[in-house]
Write a protein that holds these residues in place. Structure first.
Motif, mmCIF file in Angstrom:
data_model
loop_
_atom_site.group_PDB
_atom_site.id
_atom_site.type_symbol
_atom_site.label_atom_id
_atom_site.label_comp_id
_atom_site.label_asym_id
_atom_site.label_seq_id
_atom_site.Cartn_x
_atom_site.Cartn_y
_atom_site.Cartn_z
ATOM 1 N N GLN A 63 38.461 -22.997 -88.803
ATOM 2 C CA GLN A 63 39.488 -22.383 -89.642
ATOM 3 C C GLN A 63 40.854 -22.578 -88.975
ATOM 4 O OE1 GLN A 63 38.152 -18.360 -91.340
ATOM 5 N NE2 GLN A 63 37.006 -18.507 -89.425
ATOM 6 N N PRO A 64 41.324 -23.819 -88.882
ATOM 7 C CA PRO A 64 42.584 -24.056 -88.182
ATOM 8 C C PRO A 64 43.772 -23.476 -88.936
ATOM 9 C CG PRO A 64 41.860 -26.053 -89.288
ATOM 10 C CD PRO A 64 40.752 -25.052 -89.458
ATOM 11 N N CYS A 65 44.872 -23.370 -88.236
ATOM 12 C CA CYS A 65 46.116 -22.945 -88.871
ATOM 13 C C CYS A 65 47.238 -23.845 -88.383
ATOM 14 C CB CYS A 65 46.415 -21.470 -88.588
ATOM 15 S SG CYS A 65 46.404 -21.004 -86.862
ATOM 16 N N PHE A 66 48.302 -23.880 -89.151
ATOM 17 C CA PHE A 66 49.447 -24.682 -88.756
ATOM 18 C C PHE A 66 50.123 -24.063 -87.530
ATOM 19 C CE2 PHE A 66 49.768 -26.078 -93.409
ATOM 20 C CZ PHE A 66 49.108 -27.265 -93.151
ATOM 21 N N ALA A 67 50.671 -24.926 -86.679
ATOM 22 C CA ALA A 67 51.276 -24.452 -85.437
ATOM 23 C C ALA A 67 52.339 -25.429 -84.975
ATOM 24 C CB ALA A 67 50.207 -24.285 -84.350
ATOM 25 N N GLY A 68 53.180 -24.952 -84.060
ATOM 26 C CA GLY A 68 54.200 -25.772 -83.426
ATOM 27 C C GLY A 68 54.461 -25.256 -82.027
ATOM 28 N N VAL A 69 55.025 -26.108 -81.178
ATOM 29 C CA VAL A 69 55.283 -25.729 -79.792
ATOM 30 C C VAL A 69 56.714 -26.096 -79.411
ATOM 31 C CG1 VAL A 69 52.881 -25.967 -79.102
ATOM 32 C CG2 VAL A 69 54.397 -27.925 -78.893
ATOM 33 N N LEU A 89 48.289 -28.715 -85.974
ATOM 34 C CA LEU A 89 47.160 -27.808 -86.158
ATOM 35 C C LEU A 89 46.791 -27.114 -84.859
ATOM 36 C CD1 LEU A 89 44.687 -29.903 -88.349
ATOM 37 C CD2 LEU A 89 46.128 -28.002 -89.100
ATOM 38 N N LEU A 90 46.551 -25.809 -84.943
ATOM 39 C CA LEU A 90 45.948 -25.061 -83.854
ATOM 40 C C LEU A 90 44.457 -24.952 -84.158
ATOM 41 C CD1 LEU A 90 46.172 -23.285 -81.276
ATOM 42 C CD2 LEU A 90 46.527 -21.333 -82.812
ATOM 43 N N THR A 91 43.619 -25.484 -83.276
ATOM 44 C CA THR A 91 42.177 -25.529 -83.516
ATOM 45 C C THR A 91 41.393 -24.736 -82.479
ATOM 46 O OG1 THR A 91 42.009 -27.609 -82.286
ATOM 47 C CG2 THR A 91 42.345 -27.763 -84.663
ATOM 48 N N SER A 92 42.067 -23.852 -81.751
ATOM 49 C CA SER A 92 41.386 -23.013 -80.767
ATOM 50 C C SER A 92 42.152 -21.713 -80.632
ATOM 51 C CB SER A 92 41.326 -23.715 -79.407
ATOM 52 O OG SER A 92 42.551 -23.573 -78.693
ATOM 53 N N PRO A 93 41.550 -20.683 -80.021
ATOM 54 C CA PRO A 93 42.370 -19.552 -79.595
ATOM 55 C C PRO A 93 43.410 -20.021 -78.589
ATOM 56 C CG PRO A 93 40.017 -19.056 -79.424
ATOM 57 C CD PRO A 93 40.136 -20.521 -79.673
ATOM 58 N N ALA A 252 53.445 -15.540 -92.488
ATOM 59 C CA ALA A 252 54.270 -16.302 -93.425
ATOM 60 C C ALA A 252 53.669 -17.694 -93.617
ATOM 61 C CB ALA A 252 55.700 -16.421 -92.899
ATOM 62 N N PRO A 253 53.807 -18.289 -94.804
ATOM 63 C CA PRO A 253 53.260 -19.626 -95.041
ATOM 64 C C PRO A 253 54.205 -20.703 -94.504
ATOM 65 C CG PRO A 253 54.213 -18.790 -97.065
ATOM 66 C CD PRO A 253 54.341 -17.690 -96.057
ATOM 67 N N LEU A 254 54.120 -20.949 -93.218
ATOM 68 C CA LEU A 254 54.969 -21.957 -92.584
ATOM 69 C C LEU A 254 54.209 -23.262 -92.416
ATOM 70 C CD1 LEU A 254 56.749 -19.948 -89.731
ATOM 71 C CD2 LEU A 254 57.447 -20.254 -92.129
ATOM 72 N N LEU A 255 54.891 -24.366 -92.603
ATOM 73 C CA LEU A 255 54.353 -25.681 -92.298
ATOM 74 C C LEU A 255 54.575 -25.984 -90.812
ATOM 75 C CD1 LEU A 255 55.447 -27.699 -95.456
ATOM 76 C CD2 LEU A 255 53.319 -26.443 -95.040
ATOM 77 N N PRO A 256 53.922 -27.017 -90.258
ATOM 78 C CA PRO A 256 54.001 -27.251 -88.820
ATOM 79 C C PRO A 256 55.416 -27.371 -88.271
ATOM 80 C CG PRO A 256 52.189 -28.504 -89.714
ATOM 81 C CD PRO A 256 52.897 -27.883 -90.888
ATOM 82 N N HIS A 257 56.288 -28.097 -88.960
ATOM 83 C CA HIS A 257 57.638 -28.250 -88.422
ATOM 84 C C HIS A 257 58.380 -26.915 -88.421
ATOM 85 C CE1 HIS A 257 58.659 -28.389 -92.717
ATOM 86 N NE2 HIS A 257 59.923 -28.176 -92.378
ATOM 87 N N GLN A 258 58.027 -26.031 -89.353
ATOM 88 C CA GLN A 258 58.648 -24.715 -89.378
ATOM 89 C C GLN A 258 58.099 -23.834 -88.253
ATOM 90 O OE1 GLN A 258 57.603 -23.858 -93.531
ATOM 91 N NE2 GLN A 258 59.799 -23.903 -94.027
ATOM 92 N N CYS A 259 56.831 -24.019 -87.907
ATOM 93 C CA CYS A 259 56.279 -23.314 -86.745
ATOM 94 C C CYS A 259 56.998 -23.743 -85.471
ATOM 95 C CB CYS A 259 54.786 -23.597 -86.626
ATOM 96 S SG CYS A 259 53.762 -22.869 -87.917
ATOM 97 N N CYS A 308 45.119 -31.871 -99.553
ATOM 98 C CA CYS A 308 44.902 -30.436 -99.393
ATOM 99 C C CYS A 308 45.841 -29.736 -100.361
ATOM 100 C CB CYS A 308 45.188 -30.012 -97.954
ATOM 101 S SG CYS A 308 44.911 -28.266 -97.633
ATOM 102 N N ASP A 309 45.303 -29.237 -101.444
ATOM 103 C CA ASP A 309 46.117 -28.665 -102.503
ATOM 104 C C ASP A 309 46.386 -27.180 -102.242
ATOM 105 O OD1 ASP A 309 46.090 -31.099 -103.833
ATOM 106 O OD2 ASP A 309 44.217 -30.612 -104.872
ATOM 107 N N GLY A 310 47.441 -26.689 -102.857
ATOM 108 C CA GLY A 310 47.722 -25.267 -102.826
ATOM 109 C C GLY A 310 48.469 -24.773 -101.604
ATOM 110 N N LEU A 311 49.018 -25.692 -100.795
ATOM 111 C CA LEU A 311 49.787 -25.261 -99.636
ATOM 112 C C LEU A 311 51.110 -24.641 -100.089
ATOM 113 C CD1 LEU A 311 49.340 -28.186 -97.088
ATOM 114 C CD2 LEU A 311 48.133 -26.009 -97.171
ATOM 115 N N ARG A 312 51.563 -23.646 -99.342
ATOM 116 C CA ARG A 312 52.833 -22.999 -99.616
ATOM 117 C C ARG A 312 53.729 -23.121 -98.390
ATOM 118 N NH1 ARG A 312 52.460 -17.259 -100.487
ATOM 119 N NH2 ARG A 312 50.914 -17.306 -98.798
ATOM 120 N N MET A 313 55.014 -22.914 -98.606
ATOM 121 C CA MET A 313 55.948 -22.911 -97.488
ATOM 122 C C MET A 313 57.102 -21.985 -97.809
ATOM 123 S SD MET A 313 58.082 -26.503 -97.840
ATOM 124 C CE MET A 313 59.483 -25.913 -96.885
#
Length: 371
Positions: A63-69, A89-93, A252-259, A308-313
């Protein structure tokens, strides 16, 4: 329980916190600690541990989520960040620990996640995120006392609700602005017209020079310098050696670049407390967003729809409030880490706690109207 900043009427910023004023105000986020204390066979003090931040219960890999560093200063280490930069993508704790335990925590996170996967013959891979700061003043860091079972213990302890702060988990042996530091957390919840989202922060604070410390904008550090410092020994490195790592979470529904943009704002929260100017401080930040559900797993799926449909930002016209929330949450989390910690001794060194009365007296001298 020691008072937090708001218990002392120190109200940082203008946004309101969530009910717990913690990263766990973001729905689904869980935090677990495992503290490792004792004496080594060689007679050295052990004061270290692991802190684990889970975006959701269950396997983040599934169940990954979008992420940024964002890296403000690279005098530190981390695992898994290049994949986040590449795939978003963040794929781990996210795990916090000490510098020399980075590898064992990473390996344990792989084992932990692998045990959660179906044994269906498919190839498996994962690149967990582990961030570190150096606790070698109080901890026998070269004794490698963090073991895989401590990572498993932190995962088993992970829960929503209040988050223990101070000298706990990965923050057990950390020093902040020449006082005892460690884990701190805070949150901000936006109003309905701003989206109603929450931003939470958790820090492992092991950075800073005392004279630079600021609280709610007031230069308290200059009034705290006479207090005992662990760096009076000429054989030790200068004050400010160490690091800070930050994890930001939002629903919030952020995309990776927004993270990534959100992670950058941790720098502002750090700066507001007087940190971020030391060469020997590794200042590494990650932000993840859980506002988009059902992102396909990165490690398994080879079939199915190519989109991947239905993404929000969040639109850029409305993202500034999230930036401010991240800045304020990081700022307050650092102060909470300082206030929660206890005076700690280890390996011939004593690191004093910043007690509430001392801080309030310094705030009064600095002109804070709440004194």
């Amino acid at each position: 329980m020691k008072p937090r900043a708001r218990d002392l009427n120190i109200r940082i910023g203008r946004l309101q916190p969530g009910p717990l004023n913690a990263i766990t105000d973001v729905p689904g986020v869980r935090v677990g600690h495992s503290s490792v204390r004792g004496r080594s066979a060689a007679g050295r003090d052990i004061c270290t541990g692991v802190t684990l931040i889970e975006p959701r219960a269950g396997s983040t890999n599934r169940q990954p989520c979008f992420a940024g560093v964002h890296v403000l200063n690279g005098n530190g280490d981390a695992t898994g960040l290049e994949w986040i930069r590449e795939a978003g993508l963040l794929t781990s704790p996210v795990a916090f620990t000490n510098t020399h335990s980075l590898g064992v925590v990473r390996d344990a996170l792989i084992a932990l996640d692998r045990a959660q996967q179906p044994d269906d013959g498919r190839l498996y891979w994962n690149m967990p995120v582990v961030l570190e700061t150096f606790d070698g003043l109080l901890n026998d860091i070269n004794g490698f006392h963090v073991k895989p079972e401590h990572v498993f213990d932190a995962a088993n302890a992970a829960t929503g609700g209040p988050v223990p702060e101070g000298a706990v988990g990965g923050g057990s042996g950390m020093v902040c602005h020449e006082f005892k530091g460690g884990i701190g957390t805070a949150s901000r919840r936006l109003g309905a017209t701003q989206g109603g989202w929450t931003v939470g922060a958790i820090v492992q604070a092991n950075h800073g020079v005392r004279r630079e410390l600021r609280v709610d904008g007031y230069p308290v550090g200059r009034f705290l310098e006479p207090k005992a410092s662990p760096f009076t020994d000429a054989a030790l490195p200068h004050p400010g050696m160490g690091s800070i790592v930050v994890c930001l979470a939002t629903d919030a529904p952020l995309l990776p670049h927004q993270c990534t943009r959100l992670a950058q704002r941790a720098s502002l929260g750090l700066a507001r407390t007087g940190g971020g100017n030391e060469d020997q401080s590794g200042d590494l930040f990650i932000a993840f967003a859980t506002g988009n559900d059902h992102i396909p797993p990165a490690a398994y799926e080879r079939k199915g729809a190519p989109t991947c449909d239905g993404l929000r930002m969040v639109t850029n016209d409305h993202i500034s409030a999230l930036f401010l929330a991240a800045t304020e949450a990081v700022e307050e989390a650092i102060i909470n880490a300082l206030l929660a910690a206890e005076t700690t001794e280890g390996n011939g060194h004593s690191v004093p706690a910043l007690d509430a009365d001392t801080l309030l007296a310094a705030l009064g001298k600095a002109g804070w109207p709440g004194a």
